[in-house]
Design an enzyme around this catalytic site. Structure first.
Site, PDB file in Angstrom:
ATOM      1  N   MET A  98       0.936  -1.242   0.098  1.00  0.00           N
ATOM      2  CA  MET A  98       0.081   0.161   0.066  1.00  0.00           C
ATOM      3  C   MET A  98       0.925   1.318   0.098  1.00  0.00           C
ATOM      4  O   MET A  98       0.521   2.383   0.878  1.00  0.00           O
ATOM      5  CB  MET A  98      -0.927   0.018   1.183  1.00  0.00           C
ATOM      6  CG  MET A  98      -1.951  -1.038   1.113  1.00  0.00           C
ATOM      7  SD  MET A  98      -2.790  -1.440  -0.335  1.00  0.00           S
ATOM      8  CE  MET A  98      -4.114   0.108  -0.094  1.00  0.00           C
ATOM      9  N   LEU A 101       4.900   3.950  -5.303  1.00  0.00           N
ATOM     10  CA  LEU A 101       6.276   3.904  -5.525  1.00  0.00           C
ATOM     11  C   LEU A 101       6.863   5.195  -6.367  1.00  0.00           C
ATOM     12  O   LEU A 101       6.017   5.817  -7.503  1.00  0.00           O
ATOM     13  CB  LEU A 101       6.650   2.554  -6.348  1.00  0.00           C
ATOM     14  CG  LEU A 101       6.301   1.466  -5.346  1.00  0.00           C
ATOM     15  CD1 LEU A 101       6.401   0.214  -5.905  1.00  0.00           C
ATOM     16  CD2 LEU A 101       7.564   1.476  -4.066  1.00  0.00           C
ATOM     17  N   HIS A 117      -4.481  -5.152  -8.826  1.00  0.00           N
ATOM     18  CA  HIS A 117      -5.338  -4.249  -8.558  1.00  0.00           C
ATOM     19  C   HIS A 117      -6.703  -4.680  -8.310  1.00  0.00           C
ATOM     20  O   HIS A 117      -7.326  -5.462  -9.276  1.00  0.00           O
ATOM     21  CB  HIS A 117      -5.229  -2.895  -9.375  1.00  0.00           C
ATOM     22  CG  HIS A 117      -6.042  -1.838  -8.942  1.00  0.00           C
ATOM     23  ND1 HIS A 117      -5.756  -1.068  -7.970  1.00  0.00           N
ATOM     24  CD2 HIS A 117      -7.349  -1.479  -9.471  1.00  0.00           C
ATOM     25  CE1 HIS A 117      -6.842  -0.083  -7.810  1.00  0.00           C
ATOM     26  NE2 HIS A 117      -7.637  -0.668  -8.820  1.00  0.00           N
ATOM     27  N   THR A 149       3.857   0.792 -14.040  1.00  0.00           N
ATOM     28  CA  THR A 149       4.555   2.061 -14.759  1.00  0.00           C
ATOM     29  C   THR A 149       4.581   3.230 -13.789  1.00  0.00           C
ATOM     30  O   THR A 149       3.908   3.068 -12.607  1.00  0.00           O
ATOM     31  CB  THR A 149       3.915   2.341 -16.046  1.00  0.00           C
ATOM     32  OG1 THR A 149       2.562   2.781 -15.541  1.00  0.00           O
ATOM     33  CG2 THR A 149       3.853   1.147 -16.950  1.00  0.00           C
ATOM     34  N   THR A 180     -10.903 -14.069  -3.895  1.00  0.00           N
ATOM     35  CA  THR A 180     -11.060 -15.495  -4.304  1.00  0.00           C
ATOM     36  C   THR A 180     -10.589 -15.694  -5.795  1.00  0.00           C
ATOM     37  O   THR A 180      -9.563 -16.585  -6.111  1.00  0.00           O
ATOM     38  CB  THR A 180     -12.221 -16.069  -4.200  1.00  0.00           C
ATOM     39  OG1 THR A 180     -13.304 -15.542  -4.891  1.00  0.00           O
ATOM     40  CG2 THR A 180     -12.875 -16.049  -2.765  1.00  0.00           C
ATOM     41  N   GLN A 181     -10.869 -14.636  -6.589  1.00  0.00           N
ATOM     42  CA  GLN A 181     -10.331 -14.809  -7.976  1.00  0.00           C
ATOM     43  C   GLN A 181      -9.014 -14.092  -8.100  1.00  0.00           C
ATOM     44  O   GLN A 181      -7.902 -14.758  -8.735  1.00  0.00           O
ATOM     45  CB  GLN A 181     -11.094 -13.962  -8.985  1.00  0.00           C
ATOM     46  CG  GLN A 181     -12.600 -14.432  -9.079  1.00  0.00           C
ATOM     47  CD  GLN A 181     -12.713 -15.847  -9.604  1.00  0.00           C
ATOM     48  OE1 GLN A 181     -12.036 -16.119 -10.414  1.00  0.00           O
ATOM     49  NE2 GLN A 181     -13.266 -16.781  -8.764  1.00  0.00           N
TER      50      GLN A 181
HETATM   51  C1  GRF Z   1      -6.166  -6.986  -2.712  1.00  0.00           C
HETATM   52  O1  GRF Z   1      -7.329  -6.753  -3.019  1.00  0.00           O
HETATM   53  C2  GRF Z   1      -5.332  -6.368  -3.690  1.00  0.00           C
HETATM   54  O2  GRF Z   1      -5.698  -6.548  -4.910  1.00  0.00           O
HETATM   55  C3  GRF Z   1      -5.365  -4.767  -3.099  1.00  0.00           C
HETATM   56  O3  GRF Z   1      -5.129  -5.333  -1.801  1.00  0.00           O
HETATM   57  C4  GRF Z   1      -5.655  -6.391  -1.299  1.00  0.00           C
HETATM   58  C5  GRF Z   1      -4.550  -7.333  -0.516  1.00  0.00           C
HETATM   59  O4  GRF Z   1      -4.947  -8.359  -0.003  1.00  0.00           O
HETATM   60  N1  GRF Z   1      -4.057  -4.418  -3.776  1.00  0.00           N
HETATM   61  P1  GRF Z   1      -3.640  -9.328   0.420  1.00  0.00           P
HETATM   62  O5  GRF Z   1      -2.761  -8.415   1.394  1.00  0.00           O
HETATM   63  O6  GRF Z   1      -3.160  -9.852  -0.531  1.00  0.00           O
HETATM   64  O7  GRF Z   1      -4.535 -10.240   1.415  1.00  0.00           O
END
Ligand code: GRF
Length: 196
Positions: A98, A101, A117, A149, A180-181
């Site tokens: 989070m 960069l 994402h 990018t 889950t996906q």
């Molecule tokens: C996921 O939904 C990812 O796409 C987003 O933050 C969430 C992180 O989940 N960037 P985890 O830390 O992998 O459990």
């Protein structure tokens, strides 16, 4: 051996999905690849516990430690880069990392930096993707694996997964369905890149 370095900030369930797939599919033998390190910007990230339990090197580079510097973001990224580079990465995988960069970080890892994402990019870059999808009345939502990018949540799309938005969804129920996906498409995308 090809080295994968995964950056996390929290739960690390996508990281865990990649590690478990690597183990189940024996990437070490089959792809000559391994998850060499899991690095977090938060010392209490739960994912670090999982990584350690799976015998993976872990490290913490705390962004807060750089808050007093003239250019905190640049200083943090430089320290992070130094840590990541000790593992000689062929692929740097952002998995719920989070932090935005800096261009110098992104440029340094050009061609070997990917992210997941939780939206169907180019829709909903940035934060609160599920709440925004619900607010817009979207009938479908999903996740995107993409190259990183210098522009936030842009870059070539490597994989996507779509889920339906159901009538009584909250952002939590939708996030859980999308997650889950994510756990399916992210390991697959990493595997494809390593096999290329
Ligand atoms: C996921 O939904 C990812 O796409 C987003 O933050 C969430 C992180 O989940 N960037 P985890 O830390 O992998 O459990």
């Amino acid at each position: 051996m090809k080295n994968i370095v995964i950056l996390i900030s929290g739960g690390g369930s996508n990281m865990a999905a990649i590690v478990q797939t690597a183990e189940a599919q024996n990437w070490t033998q089959r792809l000559n690849a391994q998850v060499s390190a899991v690095i977090s910007n938060k010392a209490d990230a739960q994912g670090l516990v999982f990584a350690k339990a799976h015998g993976i090197a872990t490290a913490v580079v705390d962004h807060k430690a750089f808050a007093n510097q003239a250019q905190p973001r640049e200083a943090f990224d430089a320290a992070l880069m130094t840590e990541v580079d000790t593992h000689q990465p062929d692929l740097v995988v952002l998995a719920g990392f989070m932090r935005i960069l800096t261009p110098s970080f992104v440029t340094h890892y050009a061609g070997r930096l990917i992210n997941i994402h939780p939206s169907l990019l180019p829709a909903f870059p940035g934060l609160n993707t599920h709440a925004r999808a619900l607010e817009m009345g979207c009938k479908f939502a999903g996740a995107t694996v993409h190259r990183v990018t210098t522009e936030l949540d842009h870059g070539d799309i490597l994989a996507q997964a779509v889920v339906p938005v159901l009538p009584n969804d909250t952002s939590d129920t939708l996030a859980a369905r999308v997650l889950t996906q994510e756990h399916l498409i992210y390991p697959r995308a990493v595997e494809r890149l390593l096999s290329a």
